[in-house]
Design an enzyme around this catalytic site. Structure first.
Site, PDB file in Angstrom:
ATOM      1  N   SER A  89       0.828  -1.213   0.000  1.00 55.83           N
ATOM      2  CA  SER A  89       0.000   0.000   0.000  1.00 55.83           C
ATOM      3  C   SER A  89       0.860   1.259   0.000  1.00 55.83           C
ATOM      4  O   SER A  89       1.883   1.335   0.685  1.00 55.83           O
ATOM      5  CB  SER A  89      -0.903  -0.008   1.236  1.00 55.83           C
ATOM      6  N   LYS A 127      -3.571   3.003  -1.861  1.00 56.56           N
ATOM      7  CA  LYS A 127      -3.051   3.696  -0.688  1.00 56.56           C
ATOM      8  C   LYS A 127      -4.108   3.728   0.407  1.00 56.56           C
ATOM      9  O   LYS A 127      -5.304   3.696   0.147  1.00 56.56           O
ATOM     10  CB  LYS A 127      -2.646   5.127  -1.058  1.00 56.56           C
ATOM     11  N   LEU A 155      -0.044   9.725   5.125  1.00 55.92           N
ATOM     12  CA  LEU A 155      -1.348   9.233   4.674  1.00 55.92           C
ATOM     13  C   LEU A 155      -2.253  10.259   4.006  1.00 55.92           C
ATOM     14  O   LEU A 155      -3.437  10.355   4.341  1.00 55.92           O
ATOM     15  CB  LEU A 155      -2.105   8.567   5.847  1.00 55.92           C
ATOM     16  N   ASN A 177      -6.985  -0.871   1.677  1.00 60.64           N
ATOM     17  CA  ASN A 177      -6.207  -0.634   2.897  1.00 60.64           C
ATOM     18  C   ASN A 177      -6.828   0.542   3.655  1.00 60.64           C
ATOM     19  O   ASN A 177      -7.046   1.614   3.095  1.00 60.64           O
ATOM     20  CB  ASN A 177      -4.750  -0.356   2.504  1.00 60.64           C
ATOM     21  N   CYS A 179       1.156   2.659  10.476  1.00 64.05           N
ATOM     22  CA  CYS A 179       1.820   3.796   9.844  1.00 64.05           C
ATOM     23  C   CYS A 179       2.552   4.610  10.901  1.00 64.05           C
ATOM     24  O   CYS A 179       1.947   5.060  11.871  1.00 64.05           O
ATOM     25  CB  CYS A 179       0.821   4.694   9.125  1.00 64.05           C
ATOM     26  N   ASN A 192       5.318  -3.021   7.872  1.00 68.64           N
ATOM     27  CA  ASN A 192       5.302  -1.615   7.499  1.00 68.64           C
ATOM     28  C   ASN A 192       6.725  -1.078   7.731  1.00 68.64           C
ATOM     29  O   ASN A 192       7.639  -1.839   8.042  1.00 68.64           O
ATOM     30  CB  ASN A 192       4.260  -0.854   8.316  1.00 68.64           C
ATOM     31  N   GLY A 215      12.855  -0.312   1.899  1.00 67.98           N
ATOM     32  CA  GLY A 215      13.856  -0.639   0.889  1.00 67.98           C
ATOM     33  C   GLY A 215      14.782  -1.751   1.363  1.00 67.98           C
ATOM     34  O   GLY A 215      14.645  -2.257   2.486  1.00 67.98           O
ATOM     35  N   GLY A 217       9.059  -5.834   2.651  1.00 70.21           N
ATOM     36  CA  GLY A 217      10.133  -5.104   3.313  1.00 70.21           C
ATOM     37  C   GLY A 217      11.414  -5.262   2.514  1.00 70.21           C
ATOM     38  O   GLY A 217      12.152  -6.226   2.703  1.00 70.21           O
ATOM     39  N   GLY A 218      11.617  -4.351   1.571  1.00 70.61           N
ATOM     40  CA  GLY A 218      12.868  -4.345   0.823  1.00 70.61           C
ATOM     41  C   GLY A 218      12.932  -5.273  -0.364  1.00 70.61           C
ATOM     42  O   GLY A 218      14.014  -5.482  -0.921  1.00 70.61           O
TER      43      GLY A 218
HETATM   44  C1  LIG Z   1       6.345   6.396   0.170  1.00 76.16           C
HETATM   45  C2  LIG Z   1       5.690   5.295   0.942  1.00 76.16           C
HETATM   46  C3  LIG Z   1       4.338   5.410   1.270  1.00 76.16           C
HETATM   47  C4  LIG Z   1       3.706   4.409   2.001  1.00 76.16           C
HETATM   48  N1  LIG Z   1       2.373   4.528   2.285  1.00 76.16           N
HETATM   49  C5  LIG Z   1       1.731   3.533   2.942  1.00 76.16           C
HETATM   50  C6  LIG Z   1       0.335   3.592   3.179  1.00 76.16           C
HETATM   51  O1  LIG Z   1      -0.350   4.530   2.777  1.00 76.16           O
HETATM   52  N2  LIG Z   1      -0.256   2.569   3.849  1.00 76.16           N
HETATM   53  C7  LIG Z   1       0.457   1.468   4.284  1.00 76.16           C
HETATM   54  O2  LIG Z   1      -0.132   0.562   4.851  1.00 76.16           O
HETATM   55  N3  LIG Z   1       1.792   1.393   4.063  1.00 76.16           N
HETATM   56  C8  LIG Z   1       2.438   2.386   3.399  1.00 76.16           C
HETATM   57  N4  LIG Z   1       3.787   2.275   3.159  1.00 76.16           N
HETATM   58  C9  LIG Z   1       4.528   1.102   3.655  1.00 76.16           C
HETATM   59  C10 LIG Z   1       4.680   0.052   2.553  1.00 76.16           C
HETATM   60  O3  LIG Z   1       3.409  -0.434   2.160  1.00 76.16           O
HETATM   61  C11 LIG Z   1       5.561  -1.108   3.000  1.00 76.16           C
HETATM   62  O4  LIG Z   1       4.950  -1.743   4.105  1.00 76.16           O
HETATM   63  C12 LIG Z   1       6.952  -0.689   3.424  1.00 76.16           C
HETATM   64  O5  LIG Z   1       7.415   0.346   2.595  1.00 76.16           O
HETATM   65  C13 LIG Z   1       7.966  -1.832   3.407  1.00 76.16           C
HETATM   66  O6  LIG Z   1       8.159  -2.333   2.111  1.00 76.16           O
HETATM   67  P1  LIG Z   1       9.369  -1.874   1.142  1.00 76.16           P
HETATM   68  O7  LIG Z   1      10.623  -1.911   1.931  1.00 76.16           O
HETATM   69  O8  LIG Z   1       9.348  -2.845   0.018  1.00 76.16           O
HETATM   70  O9  LIG Z   1       9.034  -0.492   0.695  1.00 76.16           O
HETATM   71  C14 LIG Z   1       4.440   3.279   2.422  1.00 76.16           C
HETATM   72  C15 LIG Z   1       5.794   3.173   2.091  1.00 76.16           C
HETATM   73  C16 LIG Z   1       6.423   4.153   1.348  1.00 76.16           C
HETATM   74  C17 LIG Z   1       7.868   3.998   0.989  1.00 76.16           C
END
Ligand SMILES: Cc1cc2nc3c(=O)[nH]c(=O)nc-3n(C[C@H](O)[C@H](O)[C@H](O)COP(=O)(O)O)c2cc1C
Ligand SMILES: Cc1cc2nc3c(=O)[nH]c(=O)nc-3n(C[C@H](O)[C@H](O)[C@H](O)COP(=O)(O)OP(=O)(O)OC[C@H]3O[C@@H](n4cnc5c(N)ncnc54)[C@H](O)[C@@H]3O)c2cc1C
Ligand code: FES
Lengths: 298, 320
Positions: B22, B50, B78, B104, B147, B211, B236, B262-263
């Protein structure tokens, strides 16, 4: 879809790296549009937004030619991402997402196409009015101008073009050479054009800021197109307001993680009070849309 | 994609086990930005938009993003149109996508989460008919209790097992089984397994983890906090080992499916998350560089399964 480009030319113009990249699958950009680019072998996590500087797919006499599109970028080395791009050599690969965003034409700053000029009264320029087209660039903000000059040429804008470019010093001003071909083509099409240069240290052209030159010469019926740092954009908008210029468009710069509307990282507060995603509603926005009309004028 | 990758997430059939996280892929905006017309191929097996909240939100002040070694920190906060506009304008368009949808949801109190889910349910009844059983393959809910970028609710619920249980139960009352109800957990806790257990026992049909990790960026010039929201969330490749550990610990105690994230940036990452116990994985911030990454990873996953002579279900939880 993300594309893979091959660096066909890499050279420095003053402190800026000028890259020509062959990008199979590239659709052709309008001036003011950008791409998210990243060296294929990169230590950065994210790509970075760069204006399309020139684009030979754009040439309207060859519609639908998609092969071997050659797209150029001008890179000011300010950090790791831009540093990696500036270090690229011929045959290196680049990842490209684009073209993206609203360019000058889509934002209404120039008429969409030459043959439709007469039938397009909504467009700012090229509708036979008396006003000139004044292009203001600061530093690496000169990047989108070559493509913009192509569009001006293809639209046969007879009212005349004034390019004002401001640089820190004569070293940065060397980047002006990227305009040589475009200005020459305008001359050949008998589109009147003039160029005014300022440097902050006075080592080339007028000593001072580009807004000083603009302030001397601006006419109320001019159309102003601006690319450069945010502080310069705001200063130019003030000058425009002071001279009663209403038709001004700005290419805005913000931090961008995605470039396609996903991350909400690139927002800026616009005149209607809302935070807007620059990558989607911009990067080119009208002055009134971006900065508002009620600005204090001195 | 090949039947080797076919899988289920609770009541939902997925063509392959890769979705988006999301807040990291706005499919409608992205398609428009790239000039794709209506019939492009959706790059995810299920789409998670989102986070939606009760009221519209502007989000945090800028700057909102900063890149760090192997990742990024965001303090987006958010921003969203609020549930009223979401159900009126966005939901009908998302239901037209060719893949299932996982909405979500976040709130600043338990009641708010429940109200948002009720609003979504009412809109779904108009769009899909009132028999909720028929929605199950098409629409699920993910509760964002994690969040780090908002002041109240959300992560304060996600760091308290009893609150997670109460919230999950309350939402279950208005979003009944067999509908997919995933709870998205924060890694900013001492014992994430107990949070996942609380969600499972209260009726969640899946858990999403993780998250972002709460972090801070220092302005290199002023030496003050750089991000407008002061702190932010790290995501990341930098967080991958931490996230893998979370999936590993949770998989050891729950029976419901895990959506691992997560990454994730390459196929090997997908393989590792699944080996640690994720049934489905989600691509987050790495998708910013290439929005079509989830589908590409799925294609490559199929090759890996062939090379290793593994089925998907043999891969899931192989580490345990
Ligand atoms: C710019 C950005 C915005 C995000 N917005 C949301 C969100 O609106 N709702 C949510 O549940 N997670 C949100 N996340 C978290 C991601 O869904 C994810 O759980 C987190 O980034 C870990 O994954 P990644 O390392 O692959 O990015 C956001 C992450 C990023 C980087
Ligand atoms: C639409 C658009 C078009 C553009 N076109 C061009 C172009 O044609 N040519 C060009 O040269 N540039 C252009 N830019 C700007 C270019 O994108 C940036 O210069 C580039 O992204 C910088 O990346 P970097 O990795 O080199 O720098 P980074 O290290 O990422 O720095 C980028 C910015 O983040 C700030 N920052 C990050 N972390 C911190 C911290 N911890 N403390 C303080 N400050 C921090 C820096 O001050 C800097 O302003 C454009 C930008 C946009 C939005
Ligand atoms: S750069 Fe991501 S929304 Fe604009």
């Amino acid at each position: 879809m993300r594309l893979v480009g091959r660096v066909a030319e890499a050279a420095f113009v003053g402190p800026y790296a000028h890259l020509a990249v062959e990008i199979p699958g590239w659709k052709g950009a309008q001036s003011g549009q950008f791409a998210m680019i990243q060296a294929a072998e990169s230590r950065c996590f994210l790509a970075r937004p760069f204006s399309v500087s020139d684009d030979e797919t754009h040439i309207e006499t060859t519609p639908g030619t998609h092969h071997a599109a050659r797209v150029s970028f001008l890179v000011d080395e300010v950090g790791r991402g831009s540093g990696e791009l500036a270090a690229l050599r011929v045959d290196d690969r680049v990842h490209v997402l684009g073209p993206l965003g609203r360019g000058f034409a889509a934002a209404g700053a120039v008429a969409p196409a030459a043959r439709r000029t007469a039938a397009c009264p909504a467009a700012g320029v090229g509708r036979g009015g008396a006003g000139r087209l004044v292009i203001v660039a600061g530093g690496a903000g000169i990047a989108p101008l070559p493509l913009l000059l192509r569009e001006i040429e293809s639209r046969l804008i007879r009212s005349g073009v004034l390019v004002l470019a401001g640089f820190r010093s004569s070293r940065e001003a060397q980047a002006l050479c990227i305009l040589d071909d475009g200005l020459e083509r305008l001359r050949r099409c008998r589109i009147p054009s003039e160029v005014g240069i300022t440097t902050e240290d006075g080592s080339f052209g007028f000593a001072g800021m580009v807004t000083d030159l603009l302030d001397r010469d601006l006419q109320p019926d001019d159309t102003v197109l601006v690319c450069g740092p945010s502080a310069m954009c705001e200063a130019v908008w003030k000058v425009c307001r002071r001279h009663g210029v209403r038709r001004a468009w700005f290419s805005l710069e913000t931090l961008m993680a995605c470039g396609v509307g996903s991350c909400h990282g690139c927002v800026t507060r616009v005149a209607d009070g809302t935070l807007t995603r620059v990558c989607r509603r911009g990067p080119v926005m009208a002055g009134e849309e971006a900065f508002g009309a009620e600005e204090e004028t001195t | 994609m090949s039947s080797r990758l076919h899988t289920h997430l609770g009541p939902m059939f997925l063509e392959y086990p890769v979705i988006n996280a999301s807040g990291t892929l706005d499919l409608l905006e992205t398609a428009d930005a790239l000039g794709l017309d209506g019939d492009y191929r959706v790059p995810v097996a299920a789409y998670v938009p989102k986070t939606v909240t009760m009221l519209p939100r502007e989000g945090n002040p800028t700057p909102r993003v900063a890149e760090v070694a192997a990742g990024m920190v965001n303090s987006i906060g958010l921003p969203n149109e609020g549930v009223k506009a979401f159900v009126a304008d966005t939901l009908p368009r998302l239901l037209n996508l060719t893949c299932p949808l996982i909405v979500n949801v976040a709130g600043f109190s338990r009641d708010e989460y429940v109200s948002v889910v009720e609003r979504v349910s009412r809109a779904l009844a108009d769009e899909l008919g009132s028999d909720k059983g028929t929605w199950a393959p098409r629409v699920g809910i993910e509760l964002n209790v994690s969040c780090p970028n908002v002041d109240s609710g959300c992560m304060s619920i996600g760091t308290d097992a009893e609150e997670i249980a109460r919230l999950t139960q309350a939402v279950r009352d208005v979003w009944p089984t067999p509908l997919l109800l995933a709870v998205k957990l924060t890694p900013n806790v001492t014992d994430i397994a107990s949070m996942a257990l609380a969600a499972e026992e209260a009726g969640a049909s899946a858990v999403s983890l993780v998250n972002t990790f709460k972090g801070l960026i220092v302005d290199r010039d002023t030496l003050k906090p750089y991000l407008g929201g002061i702190t932010g969330g790290l995501s990341g490749p930098a967080i991958k080992p931490l996230a893998l550990r979370c999936v590993f610990e949770v998989a050891a105690v729950v029976d419901i499916p895990i959506i691992g994230m997560g990454g994730i940036a390459c196929t090997q990452d997908v393989v590792e998350f699944m080996a640690c116990g994720a049934s489905v994985v989600a691509v987050g911030a790495a998708g910013f560089v290439d929005p079509w990454l989830p589908a590409r990873l799925a294609e490559e996953l199929e090759e890996v399964l062939c090379e290793r002579s593994l089925t998907l279900s043999e891969l899931i939880g192989k580490i345990h």
